[in-house]
Design a protein around this motif. Structure first.
Motif: not given
Length: 184
Positions: A155-162, A175-180
């Protein structure tokens, strides 16, 4: 009957189990000792090298507790006999981990380092190999405490999806997201 609750727990040869009058179960093994308090309605007995958990009625409350206490006792038996381990991976540029006594020092991209005092029941090692992400290995005999400490570190640094940066369990799928995308 509960599918999980009705399964007997096989006891290894080096594990002793004692059930007290207050319905607390003490599990002793080569790694240590754990005490599991069990609800008064649930009965715990040892029968020819196995631990059996039974419930008195088919009430919803009793059904729920039947599987719960069987799982808690199974975790205690496996913890004192084999020990438990959880591995966390730090993904990100400049992310570091180091142990100083019982304190875990984490550098997770903030302006300051994070110092986390670990409970005495949990031991940790931090390994950093060149070209690989740092890995923090937590070991304990108590599964609940081990999971709680691992969740706190995560919880100190949660994984970001980008970009996928952050603290994750080894082998965890993100789960990865596509960027802009820029339009012309």
């Amino acid at each position: 009957m509960s599918r999980i609750g009705k399964l007997p727990i096989s006891l290894p040869a080096n594990v002793q189990v004692e059930v007290s009058n207050e319905n607390t179960v003490t599990v002793k093994g080569p790694k240590g000792t754990l005490v599991v308090p069990v609800d008064r309605d649930i009965t715990v007995a040892t029968e020819d090298g196995q631990l059996v958990v039974t419930r008195p009625t088919e009430q919803k409350r009793h059904k729920a507790m039947h599987g719960l206490y069987r799982s808690l006792l199974n975790n205690a038996v496996s913890g004192v006999s084999n020990g438990l381990e959880e591995k966390l991976e730090l993904v990100g540029v400049g992310y570091k981990a180091a142990m100083a006594g019982t304190t875990l020092e984490l550098s997770l991209g903030y302006s300051h380092n994070i110092f986390l005092a670990l409970p005495k029941e949990v031991t940790a090692t931090a390994v950093t190999e060149k070209g690989k992400n740092p890995i923090v290995t937590l070991t304990s005999i108590d599964k609940q405490l081990l999971g709680q400490v691992a969740a706190k570190i995560r919880s100190l640094r949660k994984v970001e999806p980008y970009k996928g940066k952050g603290v994750r369990f080894v082998g965890e799928q993100i789960r990865r997201k596509a960027g802009k995308t820029a339009s012309k």
